[in-house]
Design a protein around this motif. Structure first.
Motif, mmCIF file in Angstrom:
data_model
loop_
_atom_site.group_PDB
_atom_site.id
_atom_site.type_symbol
_atom_site.label_atom_id
_atom_site.label_comp_id
_atom_site.label_asym_id
_atom_site.label_seq_id
_atom_site.Cartn_x
_atom_site.Cartn_y
_atom_site.Cartn_z
ATOM 1 N N ALA A 236 0.845 -1.198 0.000
ATOM 2 C CA ALA A 236 0.000 0.000 0.000
ATOM 3 C C ALA A 236 0.878 1.245 0.000
ATOM 4 O O ALA A 236 1.768 1.387 0.841
ATOM 5 N N ASP A 237 0.635 2.134 -0.965
ATOM 6 C CA ASP A 237 1.403 3.363 -1.106
ATOM 7 C C ASP A 237 0.662 4.486 -0.376
ATOM 8 O O ASP A 237 -0.401 4.913 -0.810
ATOM 9 N N ALA B 175 -5.078 0.133 5.778
ATOM 10 C CA ALA B 175 -4.389 -0.799 4.879
ATOM 11 C C ALA B 175 -3.815 -1.983 5.647
ATOM 12 O O ALA B 175 -3.907 -3.143 5.209
ATOM 13 N N ILE B 176 -3.246 -1.699 6.805
ATOM 14 C CA ILE B 176 -2.692 -2.769 7.648
ATOM 15 C C ILE B 176 -3.817 -3.693 8.118
ATOM 16 O O ILE B 176 -3.679 -4.919 8.115
ATOM 17 N N LYS C 179 1.311 -6.610 13.383
ATOM 18 C CA LYS C 179 0.907 -7.504 12.283
ATOM 19 C C LYS C 179 2.099 -8.032 11.488
ATOM 20 O O LYS C 179 1.936 -8.716 10.483
ATOM 21 N N LYS C 180 3.316 -7.638 11.915
ATOM 22 C CA LYS C 180 4.542 -8.057 11.222
ATOM 23 C C LYS C 180 4.537 -7.603 9.756
ATOM 24 O O LYS C 180 4.859 -8.370 8.844
ATOM 25 N N VAL C 181 4.165 -6.347 9.559
ATOM 26 C CA VAL C 181 4.139 -5.741 8.223
ATOM 27 C C VAL C 181 5.357 -4.828 8.081
ATOM 28 O O VAL C 181 5.519 -3.890 8.865
ATOM 29 N N PRO C 182 6.245 -5.072 7.119
ATOM 30 C CA PRO C 182 7.413 -4.206 6.947
ATOM 31 C C PRO C 182 7.028 -2.847 6.362
ATOM 32 O O PRO C 182 5.959 -2.692 5.763
ATOM 33 N N ILE C 183 7.911 -1.894 6.541
ATOM 34 C CA ILE C 183 7.710 -0.546 6.033
ATOM 35 C C ILE C 183 8.842 -0.195 5.080
ATOM 36 O O ILE C 183 10.017 -0.380 5.405
#
Length: 346
Positions: A79-80, A91-92, A122-126
């Motif tokens: 997601a941008d 988005a997360i 949520k272990k979502v990278p950035i």
């Protein structure tokens, strides 16, 4: 060539950094809220060889659409996000695999921290994205200033014990882009997303991108690439694959060899070469195919090719590893080559 060592991060099922795989990315041109159109474009990108896809999130409707999009595709969804931290949080919640964030345009640090906490849970990278054209405080676009801005953003995340970070430091000027990524590779332990931003149309942009990205990859710098073109995003994938193939970073992409033609040519070689190039876009195996103009440049100069053709007047010879197999009519060349490509086993 070996990648410089970086900290690995997980994007969906993929591991970026810490290995030698360079992932191909692109970005959709559809309105994200138009789920059917966006999914259709992503599926076409997948077929072309895209491994990670990014979508623009302009408003809450776009953000809400991400969950449905993710259900219907097969590659990680990014997601941008710009300006509105609430879009990142949505988005997360929708299950995206990665967030592209520019902390510089979310002015309130506490809101950035909310996004980081959600990504952590949520272990979502950035991916922190810094572009030469949008540096804060009217900073001059230099490699040192771009690194300075990136450091400020990275320090926010690191202060919260968040390290699932990727970095992009894109510039419209190819030389600045090269200098900045070289400095970034010495400064940060994180995977680098390479690209020349706003590179241009398919012709000029692909050349500029190939030079900038190619130089850095050859030096071992970079873990994922996007060739940013003003064109159908599937063209971006074709260009990216060509870059990786010619640097021997991918071994599942066909290679087309063809001579530039001259006054000796006596058959419609250019048309055949273009048609075979198009056909090879859907082939996923290592094969060298040679389309040569005449006997001078035929099996001899292309003897390293797996299969090939050299033309004469209304006819051509088919060869394999430099050995002539048979002579055929000109109008049989394309079909014969396609048959040999399909039957070829690595």
């Amino acid at each position: 060539m070996q990648r410089l060592e970086t900290r690995p991060i997980k994007i969906g099922k993929l591991i970026m950094g810490g290995n030698n795989h360079v992932y191909i990315q692109s970005m959709t041109t559809t309105y994200t809220k138009d789920v059917d159109a966006t999914v259709d474009q992503i599926l076409r990108l997948e077929k072309a060889g895209c491994e990670i896809v990014r979508v623009a999130v302009l408003d809450k409707v776009d953000a809400k659409a991400l969950g449905e999009i993710k259900k219907r595709i097969h590659i990680p969804l990014v997601a941008d996000i710009h300006f509105d931290y609430k879009l990142a949080l949505e988005a997360i919640e929708q299950g995206v695999d990665k967030i592209r964030l520019n902390p510089g345009n979310i002015k309130d640090r506490s809101k950035v921290e909310l996004v980081v906490e959600a990504c952590k849970a949520k272990k979502v990278p950035i991916r922190i994205g810094v572009n030469s054209g949008s540096l804060p405080d009217n900073l001059e676009p230099t490699a040192e200033n771009m690194i300075k801005v990136a450091k400020g953003h990275v320090e926010i995340l690191e202060s919260m014990d968040f390290f699932d970070i990727a970095l992009s430091l894109k510039a419209t000027d190819m030389n600045l882009m090269i200098d900045t990524y070289r400095l970034a590779a010495k400064t940060f332990p994180y995977p680098l997303h390479l690209g020349v931003t706003e590179a241009g149309t398919a012709f000029s942009g692909a050349i500029k991108s190939a030079m900038g990205i190619g130089i850095l990859l050859h030096e071992g710098i970079g873990n994922t690439i996007r060739v940013s073109l003003t064109d159908n995003p599937e063209i971006e994938i074709r260009a990216a694959k060509e870059i990786l193939k010619n640097l021997n970073l991918r071994n599942d992409i066909p290679n087309l060899i063809s001579c530039p033609t001259c006054g000796r040519i006596q058959y419609d070689m250019i048309d055949i070469a273009k048609r075979i190039e198009t056909y090879l876009q859907g082939v996923n195996k290592k094969i060298n195919v040679a389309i040569m103009g005449c006997k001078v440049n035929g099996p001899g100069e292309a003897k390293h090719a797996d299969i090939g053709v050299a033309g004469g007047k209304g006819e051509a010879v088919i060869f394999k590893h430099g050995q002539i197999l048979k002579k055929i009519k000109e109008d049989e060349v394309y079909d014969e080559l396609v048959k040999m490509i399909d039957e070829y086993e690595v």
